[in-house]
Design a protein around this motif. Structure first.
Motif, mmCIF file in Angstrom:
data_model
loop_
_atom_site.group_PDB
_atom_site.id
_atom_site.type_symbol
_atom_site.label_atom_id
_atom_site.label_comp_id
_atom_site.label_asym_id
_atom_site.label_seq_id
_atom_site.Cartn_x
_atom_site.Cartn_y
_atom_site.Cartn_z
ATOM 1 N N THR A 251 53.810 32.942 53.171
ATOM 2 C CA THR A 251 53.506 33.358 51.802
ATOM 3 C C THR A 251 54.771 33.442 50.947
ATOM 4 N N SER A 252 54.565 33.717 49.665
ATOM 5 C CA SER A 252 55.677 33.678 48.718
ATOM 6 C C SER A 252 56.448 34.985 48.734
ATOM 7 N N GLN A 253 57.496 35.021 47.931
ATOM 8 C CA GLN A 253 58.294 36.240 47.804
ATOM 9 C C GLN A 253 57.567 37.276 46.946
ATOM 10 N N LYS A 254 56.636 36.798 46.124
ATOM 11 C CA LYS A 254 56.022 37.692 45.147
ATOM 12 C C LYS A 254 54.907 38.546 45.711
ATOM 13 N N ILE A 255 54.408 38.154 46.869
ATOM 14 C CA ILE A 255 53.479 39.039 47.564
ATOM 15 C C ILE A 255 53.860 39.078 49.043
ATOM 16 N N LYS A 256 53.646 40.250 49.618
ATOM 17 C CA LYS A 256 53.911 40.408 51.043
ATOM 18 C C LYS A 256 52.609 40.887 51.669
ATOM 19 N N VAL A 257 52.150 40.163 52.690
ATOM 20 C CA VAL A 257 50.910 40.560 53.347
ATOM 21 C C VAL A 257 51.230 41.015 54.760
ATOM 22 N N ASP A 258 50.868 42.252 55.065
ATOM 23 C CA ASP A 258 51.012 42.765 56.427
ATOM 24 C C ASP A 258 49.639 42.855 57.042
ATOM 25 N N PHE A 259 49.426 42.101 58.115
ATOM 26 C CA PHE A 259 48.128 42.151 58.783
ATOM 27 C C PHE A 259 48.269 42.837 60.132
ATOM 28 N N ASP A 260 47.466 43.874 60.337
ATOM 29 C CA ASP A 260 47.476 44.619 61.589
ATOM 30 C C ASP A 260 46.290 44.161 62.447
ATOM 31 N N GLN A 261 46.598 43.365 63.478
ATOM 32 C CA GLN A 261 45.552 42.818 64.358
ATOM 33 C C GLN A 261 44.712 43.930 64.997
ATOM 34 N N SER A 262 45.367 45.033 65.325
ATOM 35 C CA SER A 262 44.661 46.075 66.073
ATOM 36 C C SER A 262 43.588 46.758 65.234
ATOM 37 N N THR A 263 43.793 46.845 63.911
ATOM 38 C CA THR A 263 42.790 47.491 63.055
ATOM 39 C C THR A 263 41.939 46.475 62.291
ATOM 40 N N GLY A 264 42.427 45.247 62.179
ATOM 41 C CA GLY A 264 41.720 44.233 61.390
ATOM 42 C C GLY A 264 41.902 44.435 59.894
ATOM 43 N N VAL A 265 42.960 45.174 59.532
ATOM 44 C CA VAL A 265 43.184 45.472 58.112
ATOM 45 C C VAL A 265 44.525 44.880 57.636
ATOM 46 N N ALA A 266 44.477 44.214 56.497
ATOM 47 C CA ALA A 266 45.684 43.661 55.894
ATOM 48 C C ALA A 266 46.056 44.480 54.659
ATOM 49 N N VAL A 267 47.346 44.567 54.403
ATOM 50 C CA VAL A 267 47.814 45.199 53.170
ATOM 51 C C VAL A 267 48.580 44.155 52.363
ATOM 52 N N MET A 268 48.132 43.964 51.130
ATOM 53 C CA MET A 268 48.815 43.029 50.232
ATOM 54 C C MET A 268 49.684 43.831 49.270
#
Ligand code: CO8
Length: 260
Positions: free
Chosen positions: A1-18
């Motif tokens: 992804t780009s520098q302007k957004i950071k996506v953290d995806f947590d496999q264990s919870t199935g939840v991503a934070v943008m």
């Protein structure tokens, strides 16, 4: 992804934070919207991703809304491309199968408010310096029907009519009162509260929740999906008018003066 957004995806919870991180104010530029759409598409296709929290890495601002510079002094072709990207963002977020929660940790005018309203739940920082709302008329422009529809679906017809005509920006307390946001928490607690809330929503079987969400939103989505080209043409015709360009120019000047 780009520098302007950071996506953290947590496999264990199935939840991503943008995390939106486009300085200074996360304005929704053509480039930024394109990146957001690509990221969202990836998450949507990943069946292990069930929830998405959207938040800002910029202090004090969730998103300043559409980038005015993408609508000011630009060619009709550019304006058309920009507007298609705005439509795309709305269609993707409003129609998402994921549980979407907006962690509104700062001001959220116009397009920023729209983005938060596409989510299933809104948590806002309880700081009276922040505001949220569709303030388009204050810029001398008119929120299109699908902005209006999204707000009607969120706070009802009467509140939307006043909000849109007056271009109201609400304090967090006022926004909570009319149901524009669902919950207020201290600034430091916005993201953790979003995670806690997500747990509740994750407990509902996906298929039932998704079908219910679709039942609620599909008529609104179909209205734009069936009229995208006409909506682009309307926008371009409106925004390129001399009188509208003049209003936008004056608004930009006001933003700069206010700063000085
Ligand atoms: N687009 C472009 N630049 C922006 C925007 C924006 N939306 N918002 C702020 N900026 C710029 C400022 O001009 C300033 O630039 P510079 O540093 O060169 O002077 C810089 O970003 C920082 O802004 P501030 O100093 O104002 O930052 P603050 O932290 O003091 O305030 C706010 C942050 C509250 C977000 C404030 O900047 C603000 O109120 N911005 C304007 C928000 C706004 O009114 N947005 C409306 C955009 S229109 C829209 O989203 C829907 C349009 C629908 C189209 C319908 C047409 C038919």
């Amino acid at each position: 992804t780009s520098q302007k957004i950071k996506v953290d995806f947590d496999q264990s919870t199935g939840v991503a934070v943008m995390h939106m991180q486009s300085p200074p104010v996360n304005s929704l530029s053509l480039e930024f919207l394109t990146d957001v759409c690509i990221a969202l598409e990836k998450l949507e296709m990943d069946k292990s991703c069930r929830g998405l929290v959207v938040t800002s890495s910029q202090p004090k601002v969730f998103s300043a809304g559409l980038d005015i510079l993408d609508m000011y002094g630009k060619s009709p072709e550019h304006c058309a491309e920009f507007w298609k990207a705005v439509q795309e963002m709305w269609l993707k977020f409003y129609g998402s199968n994921m549980i979407t929660i907006a962690a509104v940790n700062g001001s959220s005018p116009a397009g920023g408010c729209l983005l938060s309203m596409t989510c299933d739940y809104r948590i806002m920082a309880d700081n009276p310096r922040y505001s949220i709302g569709l303030n388009e008329t204050k810029l001398g422009i008119v929120a299109p029907f699908w902005f209006k529809d999204t707000m009607v679906n969120t706070v009802g017809h009467r509140a939307t009519e006043m909000a849109l005509q007056l271009g109201l920006l609400y304090s967090p307390a006022e926004a909570l009162k009319i149901g524009l946001v669902d919950q207020l928490v201290h600034e430091d607690q916005v993201l953790t509260t979003a995670t806690e809330t997500m747990t509740k929503w994750l407990a509902i079987p996906d298929h039932a929740r998704q079908l219910t969400k679709s039942m609620m939103r599909k008529p609104t989505i179909d209205k734009l999906a069936a009229n995208r080209e006409a909506d682009v043409n309307n926008f371009v015709k409106f925004i390129t008018k001399d009188s509208i360009q003049k209003s936008l120019g004056m608004y930009l000047e006001m933003l700069k003066r206010r700063k000085a």
